[in-house]
Each structure stands twice: as C-alpha cells, then as structure tokens.
Write a protein that holds these residues in place. Structure first.
Motif, PDB file in Angstrom:
ATOM      1  N   ASP A  64     -49.587  32.854  16.565  1.00  0.00           N
ATOM      2  CA  ASP A  64     -48.526  33.852  16.365  1.00  0.00           C
ATOM      3  C   ASP A  64     -47.697  34.026  17.630  1.00  0.00           C
ATOM      4  O   ASP A  64     -46.467  34.046  17.591  1.00  0.00           O
ATOM      5  N   LEU A  65     -48.395  34.168  18.734  1.00  0.00           N
ATOM      6  CA  LEU A  65     -47.701  34.414  20.006  1.00  0.00           C
ATOM      7  C   LEU A  65     -46.763  33.264  20.349  1.00  0.00           C
ATOM      8  O   LEU A  65     -45.619  33.488  20.744  1.00  0.00           O
ATOM      9  N   VAL A  66     -47.281  32.060  20.175  1.00  0.00           N
ATOM     10  CA  VAL A  66     -46.460  30.897  20.499  1.00  0.00           C
ATOM     11  C   VAL A  66     -45.230  30.856  19.595  1.00  0.00           C
ATOM     12  O   VAL A  66     -44.113  30.618  20.054  1.00  0.00           O
ATOM     13  N   GLU A  67     -45.465  31.133  18.321  1.00  0.00           N
ATOM     14  CA  GLU A  67     -44.357  31.079  17.382  1.00  0.00           C
ATOM     15  C   GLU A  67     -43.278  32.098  17.731  1.00  0.00           C
ATOM     16  O   GLU A  67     -42.098  31.776  17.837  1.00  0.00           O
ATOM     17  N   ARG A  68     -43.707  33.312  17.960  1.00  0.00           N
ATOM     18  CA  ARG A  68     -42.734  34.356  18.315  1.00  0.00           C
ATOM     19  C   ARG A  68     -41.987  33.998  19.586  1.00  0.00           C
ATOM     20  O   ARG A  68     -40.790  34.211  19.704  1.00  0.00           O
ATOM     21  N   TRP A  69     -42.731  33.464  20.511  1.00  0.00           N
ATOM     22  CA  TRP A  69     -42.133  33.105  21.792  1.00  0.00           C
ATOM     23  C   TRP A  69     -41.083  32.017  21.601  1.00  0.00           C
ATOM     24  O   TRP A  69     -39.990  32.068  22.163  1.00  0.00           O
ATOM     25  N   ARG A  70     -41.392  31.055  20.727  1.00  0.00           N
ATOM     26  CA  ARG A  70     -40.439  29.970  20.444  1.00  0.00           C
ATOM     27  C   ARG A  70     -39.190  30.520  19.777  1.00  0.00           C
ATOM     28  O   ARG A  70     -38.072  30.153  20.110  1.00  0.00           O
TER      29      ARG A  70
END
Lengths: 143, 143
Positions: free
Chosen positions: A125-131
């Motif tokens: 989730d974190l990576v996705e949001r960050w992207r």
DNA sequence: CGAATCCCTAGTAAAATAGTAGGGATTCGC
DNA sequence: GCGAATCCCTACTATTTTACTAGGGATTCG
C-alpha cells in the motif's frame, strides 16, 4: 504515544526493500545511505526484523537483505510491534488492584482504532501511494 | 506507543474528581489514597493539570482540588496532552530532509484514528459507563 | 495563632534510547 | 584455497526520560 526513532528506521528500511520489487538482496550500506540511517544501528534493526521472520539475508559479495515475503503481506503494525514491542496504551489491570476502573475498556477502543490503521496498511500500500503521489506531484527524480 | 504512568495517574485523578459531582474540593491525600497514587508525585501532576486550566484548587483547612469545568467538557485527550505532551506518532518531516516519504500521511491517519477515541471521550462518559457497569454487576460480556 | 492544606524547587536512582566499537563467520569469484 | 565483501554478534556508553522523593514555603480559616 509516539514511535521510537528505531521504529521509524525499521519502517523506512522495510519500505526501501519493498520499493524495489526485485528479489536481489540490498546491502545494509545502501539502505543506510538512501534512508539516512546510521549503518551500525541499522544492522541491529535488520537483524531484529530477520529474526521476526520479516526479512531474509545473504552474506558475501552479492549479499544483502530482502523481504521474506511479499510486501502486501507485511504490515506497518508487524514491524512496529517487532521493534518497539506490543503497544498496549496503558498497563493492563494491575494484578493486585481490584479497583474497577473505566479505563481498560477505553484502552481497548484505542487499540482497535490504532489497529485499523497500522494493521491494515501493508508496505505494498505504502509503495503504491508513494508512486501515485510521485506521478502527479513533484517531479523530483530519484531511481 | 504507550501512555506514561504519570499520564495514567492524571486520568485516574481527574476521574476521581469527576466521580463525585459535588463542587467541594477533594484533598490530594484523598485522591492519592483512593487511586493508589504516590502523594508527592500526584501533587506535581495536579499542579500541572491546574496550570492547564482543567482543575482549580483551594488551600487551607477545607482545601483541595476540583474540576475547573464540567466533566462533560474535559476529554481524555485534553489530560493526556497536558501531561505527556502532544503525541505525534513520529517526528514530522525532518526540516533538512527533502526525502519524500509515504509515512507522514500514514501518521496523520493514525492521529485521526486515535483522536476519534480520546478526544471524544469525556470524563462524564467515563463516569456514566462506569456507573452502568456497576449497576448490572460486571456481566463481563465481551466482543 | 496555628493547623491543615496546597505550592514550589531540587535532587536522584533506574531504565530506556540511540547509538558506537571491534571483531567473527559466510559467501563467492577467481 | 584466498581474499574481498558482506552479514553477524557481543559488548560498551552517553544522554535523556521516567518515576519518583525531600524539604520546606505560602494560604486559608476557625
């Protein structure tokens, strides 16, 4: 009601490993540099995360650390609990103390509220949001 | 991610004052005894709560502490913040560090989730719940 | 006055935090 | 098998925070 620096470092490190989906190990030195974490301190943290079963490692020339399972199966809560210990907002009812109090029930609510965030947020989730933010936000390169 | 003993003592003390709706001051010694709190330590805590505007006091022979406003206008969050300081789960973005990270947003979620419990729970609520449980004899039905 | 109470300043032992130091054990290319 | 690169392990330490304790001073009121 705050997270230790050690806990923050742990989160940043796992995030760093999650970010590059590749299965190749990442060196401590690299993580330390990219996330601005004192290297020797990071070593201890990563060891602790490995023994918790969240990371794996390999020694030698192309060694490093890697996620022991997919990023969508590791939550922020997992990591924080492994590093900072279980966070019960307040000590559970004193053994000797019969004082019935209204607080334990409230601490339960607090714990559940907290859990709804940290135990449901995976590193995927974190990576996705960050992207997402990356794309439509500051054109500030990096990787 | 836990509350200090001092914070717990503060909550217990304010609860004790809320419990007896009467406006007469309650002596430190009495609060300390009923809530099993070291008296001298409690003195410091109460002084801090007074200077935060949550309590009032009177010296002399019939002195003591009392709520500075009704129990339904003092929240658990008020007291915890006054005693333990504002709880930001993790330090806000390092001034010098432009490292854009996915965490600040998550910490906001945590803070909001927490706030939903502690800033909405007043001491009037706590007293009421406690009275309810009192009445029907702790049937202990959970989840 | 004088007893009861809150008020104020200091000090302090123990634990937690945030590291540092120094070397040992594996792995791998050659 | 050698040696460089890497993780691994134990121990030490300075600083800060926590949870108090000590000792008296200032007010209030009968």
């Amino acid at each position: 009601m705050d997270v230790s620096v050690k806990g923050e470092y742990a989160l940043r490190a796992v995030f760093e490993l999650s970010r590059q989906g590749r299965p190749e190990p990442v060196k401590i030195a690299k993580i330390a540099e990219r996330q601005k974490i004192p290297q020797k301190f990071l070593e201890m943290i990563l060891a602790q995360l490995k023994q918790g079963g969240y990371l794996g490692s390999r020694r030698g020339v192309d060694g490093g650390y890697f996620l022991a399972r997919p990023a969508d199966q590791i939550t922020v809560g997992d990591i924080l609990r492994q590093i900072d210990g279980p966070f019960q907002p307040a000590k559970r009812p004193f053994a000797d103390e019969p004082m019935d109090s209204p607080f334990p029930e409230m601490w339960d609510r607090v714990e559940r509220a907290l859990s709804c965030v940290i135990d449901r947020t995976t590193f995927a989730d974190l990576v996705e949001r960050w992207r997402q933010r990356r794309v439509k936000g500051v054109p500030n390169w990096q990787i």
